[in-house]
Design a protein around this motif. Structure first.
Motif, PDB file in Angstrom:
ATOM      1  N   LEU A  35      37.392  37.573  37.029  1.00 25.33           N
ATOM      2  CA  LEU A  35      38.635  38.305  37.249  1.00 25.33           C
ATOM      3  C   LEU A  35      39.745  37.809  36.334  1.00 25.33           C
ATOM      4  O   LEU A  35      39.727  36.663  35.883  1.00 25.33           O
ATOM      5  CB  LEU A  35      39.091  38.129  38.704  1.00 25.33           C
ATOM      6  CG  LEU A  35      38.142  38.650  39.781  1.00 25.33           C
ATOM      7  CD1 LEU A  35      38.576  38.151  41.145  1.00 25.33           C
ATOM      8  CD2 LEU A  35      38.067  40.162  39.743  1.00 25.33           C
ATOM      9  N   ASP A  39      43.613  41.969  37.756  1.00 21.37           N
ATOM     10  CA  ASP A  39      42.703  42.425  38.818  1.00 21.37           C
ATOM     11  C   ASP A  39      43.201  42.053  40.213  1.00 21.37           C
ATOM     12  O   ASP A  39      42.695  42.568  41.207  1.00 21.37           O
ATOM     13  CB  ASP A  39      41.308  41.819  38.621  1.00 21.37           C
ATOM     14  CG  ASP A  39      40.681  42.217  37.309  1.00 21.37           C
ATOM     15  OD1 ASP A  39      40.820  43.386  36.919  1.00 21.37           O
ATOM     16  OD2 ASP A  39      40.040  41.348  36.674  1.00 21.37           O
ATOM     17  N   ILE A  40      44.165  41.163  40.297  1.00 19.41           N
ATOM     18  CA  ILE A  40      44.621  40.669  41.599  1.00 19.41           C
ATOM     19  C   ILE A  40      45.685  41.599  42.168  1.00 19.41           C
ATOM     20  O   ILE A  40      46.689  41.894  41.513  1.00 19.41           O
ATOM     21  CB  ILE A  40      45.187  39.244  41.487  1.00 19.41           C
ATOM     22  CG1 ILE A  40      44.125  38.303  40.920  1.00 19.41           C
ATOM     23  CG2 ILE A  40      45.657  38.747  42.854  1.00 19.41           C
ATOM     24  CD1 ILE A  40      44.658  36.927  40.604  1.00 19.41           C
ATOM     25  N   VAL A  92      41.508  41.992  45.551  1.00 17.27           N
ATOM     26  CA  VAL A  92      41.303  42.241  44.126  1.00 17.27           C
ATOM     27  C   VAL A  92      40.772  43.648  43.880  1.00 17.27           C
ATOM     28  O   VAL A  92      40.130  44.253  44.741  1.00 17.27           O
ATOM     29  CB  VAL A  92      40.338  41.203  43.506  1.00 17.27           C
ATOM     30  CG1 VAL A  92      40.889  39.794  43.670  1.00 17.27           C
ATOM     31  CG2 VAL A  92      38.950  41.291  44.110  1.00 17.27           C
TER      32      VAL A  92
END
Length: 118
Positions: A35, A39-40, A92
């Motif tokens: 990630l 993506d968070i 995510v």
């Protein structure tokens, strides 16, 4: 959207221990799951009641997660629970199936989830 869990036990209630442990945990979650910061969606951090010297989320800010919503809370004080433990729940954006995600339990916190591969 998926959720990833993680935890780390730190050596003591110092700013340095909390920042170092939090950074290690966030970095491991990102690396093990392929990630990036983009993506968070958000991260919820908790700390056991014996950790009050610093906010765990500050370590994520220092790692560059400056536009990610972060929140800190105190873990429930259950008698006999593992002390000096930081936990996270990261939401995510990933195409991976739930079964493909790697939850991360480091240092002494690995004992919390012996069913997971380290």
């Amino acid at each position: 959207m998926r959720a990833i869990r993680g935890a780390i036990q730190v050596g003591g209630d110092t700013r340095e221990e909390i920042l170092e442990g939090s950074a290690e945990l966030v970095t491991a979650v990102l690396e093990r799951n392929g990630l990036t910061a983009d993506d968070i969606i958000s991260i919820l951090f908790t700390a056991t009641p014996d950790l009050t010297a610093e906010f765990p989320a500050y370590a994520a800010r220092l790692l560059g997660l400056t536009d990610v919503p972060l929140m800190c809370a105190t873990e429930i004080a259950v008698p006999g629970a593992m002390p000096r433990t930081l936990r996270l729940l990261a939401h995510v954006d990933t195409p991976r199936a739930r079964a493909e995600l790697r939850h991360v339990y480091l240092r002494g916190a690995a004992a919390l989830r012996t069913d997971l591969p380290q």
